[in-house]
Design a protein around this motif. Structure first.
Motif, short mmCIF file in Angstrom:
data_model
loop_
_atom_site.label_atom_id
_atom_site.label_comp_id
_atom_site.label_asym_id
_atom_site.label_seq_id
_atom_site.Cartn_x
_atom_site.Cartn_y
_atom_site.Cartn_z
N GLN A 58 0.72 -1.17 0.02
CA GLN A 58 0.09 0.09 -0.02
C GLN A 58 0.89 1.25 -0.08
N SER A 59 0.04 2.32 0.04
CA SER A 59 0.90 3.68 0.31
C SER A 59 0.75 4.14 1.59
N TYR A 60 1.86 4.41 2.20
CA TYR A 60 2.02 4.92 3.64
C TYR A 60 2.37 6.36 4.01
N CYS A 61 2.02 7.01 5.04
CA CYS A 61 2.56 8.22 5.59
C CYS A 61 3.57 8.15 6.19
N ALA A 62 4.86 8.32 6.14
CA ALA A 62 5.83 8.52 7.14
C ALA A 62 6.92 9.57 6.80
N THR A 63 7.72 9.92 7.97
CA THR A 63 8.57 10.73 7.96
C THR A 63 9.86 10.71 7.20
N ASP A 64 10.31 9.49 6.98
CA ASP A 64 11.30 9.14 6.03
C ASP A 64 11.30 7.58 5.84
N PHE A 65 12.31 6.88 5.20
CA PHE A 65 12.48 5.71 4.71
C PHE A 65 12.48 5.00 6.12
N LEU A 68 9.39 4.42 7.94
CA LEU A 68 8.52 3.49 6.94
C LEU A 68 8.86 1.98 7.34
N ASN A 69 10.02 1.71 7.29
CA ASN A 69 10.53 0.48 7.68
C ASN A 69 10.08 -0.24 8.76
N GLU A 70 10.30 0.72 9.96
CA GLU A 70 10.17 0.06 11.30
C GLU A 70 8.68 0.45 11.68
N LYS A 71 7.75 1.15 11.25
CA LYS A 71 6.31 1.28 11.69
C LYS A 71 5.31 1.31 10.68
N CYS A 72 5.62 0.51 9.43
CA CYS A 72 4.65 0.36 8.51
C CYS A 72 3.20 0.16 8.93
N ALA A 73 3.17 -1.06 9.97
CA ALA A 73 2.02 -1.52 10.24
C ALA A 73 1.08 -0.63 11.22
N GLU A 74 1.70 0.46 11.60
CA GLU A 74 1.11 1.36 12.48
C GLU A 74 0.73 2.72 11.73
N LEU A 75 1.31 2.89 10.76
CA LEU A 75 1.11 4.33 9.97
C LEU A 75 -0.12 4.17 9.17
N SER A 76 -0.68 5.43 8.96
CA SER A 76 -1.77 5.59 8.11
C SER A 76 -1.46 5.47 6.52
N THR A 77 -2.59 5.28 5.89
CA THR A 77 -2.31 5.17 4.39
C THR A 77 -2.55 6.46 3.94
N CYS A 78 -2.16 6.55 2.51
CA CYS A 78 -2.32 7.79 1.46
C CYS A 78 -2.59 7.43 0.16
N TYR A 88 4.71 14.93 6.96
CA TYR A 88 5.03 13.51 6.43
C TYR A 88 4.86 13.25 4.75
N LYS A 89 5.52 12.31 4.32
CA LYS A 89 5.67 12.02 3.01
C LYS A 89 4.94 10.67 2.47
N CYS A 90 4.21 10.80 1.31
CA CYS A 90 3.74 9.68 1.07
C CYS A 90 4.32 8.67 0.26
N PHE A 91 4.79 7.57 0.77
CA PHE A 91 5.73 6.52 0.20
C PHE A 91 4.74 5.60 -0.54
N SER A 92 4.70 5.66 -1.78
CA SER A 92 3.66 4.83 -2.46
C SER A 92 3.98 3.30 -2.91
N ASN A 93 3.05 2.33 -2.92
CA ASN A 93 3.55 0.98 -3.39
C ASN A 93 4.49 0.31 -2.42
N PHE A 94 4.44 0.44 -1.08
CA PHE A 94 5.48 -0.18 -0.21
C PHE A 94 4.82 -1.48 0.19
N LYS A 95 5.70 -2.31 0.09
CA LYS A 95 5.50 -3.59 0.60
C LYS A 95 5.95 -3.83 2.20
#
Length: 152
Positions: A58-65, A68-78, A88-95
């Motif tokens: 999905q695409s997730y909102c995170a401050t940096d990469f 995103l790697n550490e907290k992707c399960a807790e982050l909101s989607t965008c 926050y930045k939108c990291f699209s198509n992150f697994k």
């Protein structure tokens, strides 16, 4: 397989089939290359937890990469209709791979209650039907009144 099945199994099993069929039957069985295998009994898992891993792209909102790697399960989607909050930045198509460890479910032991039966009596449960049943008849005015006052 034979044309006519035998009534009971033979003591000598036949060997593996040949690649090309023969025109005459084989008088004695060829050496069997079949291997007997015993099914492996599944050992009961001694651990008290089960681990499940799920991957969601999905695409997730995170401050940096790293965030995103550490907290992707807790982050909101965008997406283009739902942008990320400020800083926050939108990291699209992150697994995102989520691993959940949970205790194994405990199966409740079944219990049974004693069976109780209905009391037996010679008394009739209901009265016998009458030979002349009562027939309820309504006049046209009563029918109209009941239909107009159905919800009152």
């Amino acid at each position: 397989p034979t044309r006519r099945p035998t009534r009971r199994p033979t003591r000598k099993p036949t060997g593996r089939p040949t690649r090309k069929p023969t025109r005459r039957p084989v008088s004695s069985p060829q050496s069997s290359t079949l291997e007997a295998s015993t099914p492996e009994i599944a050992k009961e898992d001694e651990t008290q937890t089960t681990t499940t891993t799920t991957t969601i792209r999905q695409s997730y909102c995170a401050t940096d990469f790293n965030h995103l790697n550490e907290k992707c399960a807790e982050l909101s989607t965008c997406n283009r209709y739902k942008p990320c909050p400020d800083d926050y930045k939108c990291f699209s198509n992150f697994k995102c791979t989520i691993t959940v460890t949970a205790p194994k479910p405990v199966v409740a032991q079944t219990t049974s209650s004693p069976i109780t039966y209905a009391p037996i009596s010679n008394a009739p449960v209901t009265q016998r039907p009458t030979q002349n049943p009562t027939v309820l008849t309504l006049s046209d005015d009563e029918v109209a009144q009941r239909l107009t006052n159905m919800n009152s």
